[in-house]
Design a protein around this motif. Structure first.
Motif: not given
Length: 279
Positions: A40, A53-54, A265
Motif C-alpha cells: 500500500n 492499496g486497499y 485492490y
C-alpha cells in the motif's frame, strides 16, 4: 419577535442535530498483514504497477478512519505471532488481519481448531491466529477485529527476481490447499463473531480472472505465446532465459499472479468499506 426567534432557534438546532448525526468519531485502524498490505505504501516495489492499496482506498472513502500499515513483506501468520511483541502494535479502534497465503506457500502446518481454542501457540496457523487475536484484545478489549482471507493465486513471478516464483493455489503445496487456510480463518471469525471478508471464494477474484494471460515460450516452437488460465499451468517458465511472463497488458485483478492490481485492490476495498462504515 419572540416567535420568530424561536423558529430560528429550532431551525438552527435541527441543522446542528442533522450535522451531528452525520459526523463520525475519528478511528484508528491497524492493518496487519503481509506484502499485500505492505505494498500500500511501497508502490515503487511493484514497478509502479499499482497506484494505491486497499488501506488508502478505504480511508479515501471513509476519511474519519486513519490507518497504520503493519504489513510485513513475505511474513507468515506464524512469524507474526512469534514476533508479536516486537512489532510495535498500538492501541486501535479497528484491527484487520490479512494473512495466510505465505503460510500456505511456506508449508506452515495449518493445525486444527483446537489449537486456537486451547492456545497452543504459534506452531500452527490456528494457534498463531489466537496469539494475534489475544494481543489485539490486550491492547484494546473493545476494538473491532475483522479478518480477510487469502485470495486465490495463479503462478507468481516476482518482478525484481524471476527466480522468486511459485505455482498457484490450483494445486496443493506440502499436501495442503490454500483454500483450507481460507476456511480456517473463516471458522475462527465465525467462532469469535468477527466479520470475515472471504476473498478466496469471491467470484470476481477467482483463478481465471487474476491475469489475462501468461506469456511463455511454446514448448514446440519456442515462440512466445499468450496462454490463458488454465492452459499455462503445465507450460514451463525458465527464469534464467525467459522474458517476464506478465507484461503490462496481462494485468487483470493481479499484476503478477499474486499481488492485487488497482482493480483487485478496489474489489477488496469495496468489501471492507461495507463493513467498516458501520463502525
Amino acid at each position: 419577535m419572540k416567535e420568530s426567534y424561536l423558529k430560528k432557534l429550532i431551525a438552527f438546532l435541527t441543522v446542528l442535530l442533522l450535522f451531528a448525526s452525520f459526523t463520525h468519531k475519528e478511528l484508528t485502524w491497524v492493518a496487519l498483514g503481509d506484502s499485500i498490505t505492505y505494498l500500500n505504501d511501497h508502490q515503487n516495489e511493484t514497478g509502479n504497477r499499482i497506484t494505491k492499496g486497499y488501506m488508502t482506498r478505504v480511508t479515501e472513502k471513509l476519511p474519519y478512519i486513519h490507518y497504520v500499515n503493519q504489513g510485513h513483506n513475505g511474513w507468515t501468520a506464524v512469524r507474526i505471532a512469534e514476533q508479536i511483541d516486537k512489532l510495535g502494535l498500538i492501541k486501535a479502534d479497528v484491527y484487520s488481519v490479512f494473512l495466510g497465503t505465505n503460510d500456505w506457500w511456506g508449508g506452515k502446518p495449518l493445525g486444527h481448531f483446537a489449537d486456537y481454542e486451547q492456545k497452543t501457540g504459534p506452531g500452527t496457523v490456528y494457534g498463531a491466529f489466537r496469539v494475534i487475536v489475544d494481543k489485539m484484545r490486550s491492547l484494546n478489549p473493545d476494538a473491532k477485529i475483522l479478518f480477510i482471507t487469502p485470495m486465490q493465486r495463479v503462478d507468481f513471478v516476482y518482478l525484481g527476481n524471476y527466480k522468486n516464483n511459485a505455482f498457484g493455489s490450483y494445486k496443493a503445496k506440502n499436501g495442503q490447499y490454500l483454500e483450507a487456510f481460507a476456511k480456517a480463518i473463516d471458522s475462527i471469525g465465525r467462532y469469535e463473531t468477527f466479520p470475515v471478508v472471504d476473498l478466496y471464494h469471491l467470484k470476481s477474484l477467482d483463478h481465471k480472472k487474476l491475469v489475462k494471460f501468461k506469456r511463455l515460450k511454446d514448448p514446440q516452437t519456442g515462440v512466445y505465446t499468450n496462454y490463458r488460465y488454465p492452459k499455462f499451468v503445465d507450460i514451463p517458465f525458465n527464469p534464467e532465459t525467459d522474458e517476464y511472463p506478465y507484461p503490462l497488458e496481462a494485468i487483470d485483478r493481479t499484476y503478477d499472479g499474486l499481488h492485487p492490481s488497482d482493480k483487485g485492490y478496489e474489489l477488496i476495498t469495496q468489501k471492507l468499506v461495507k463493513i467498516m462504515k458501520t463502525y
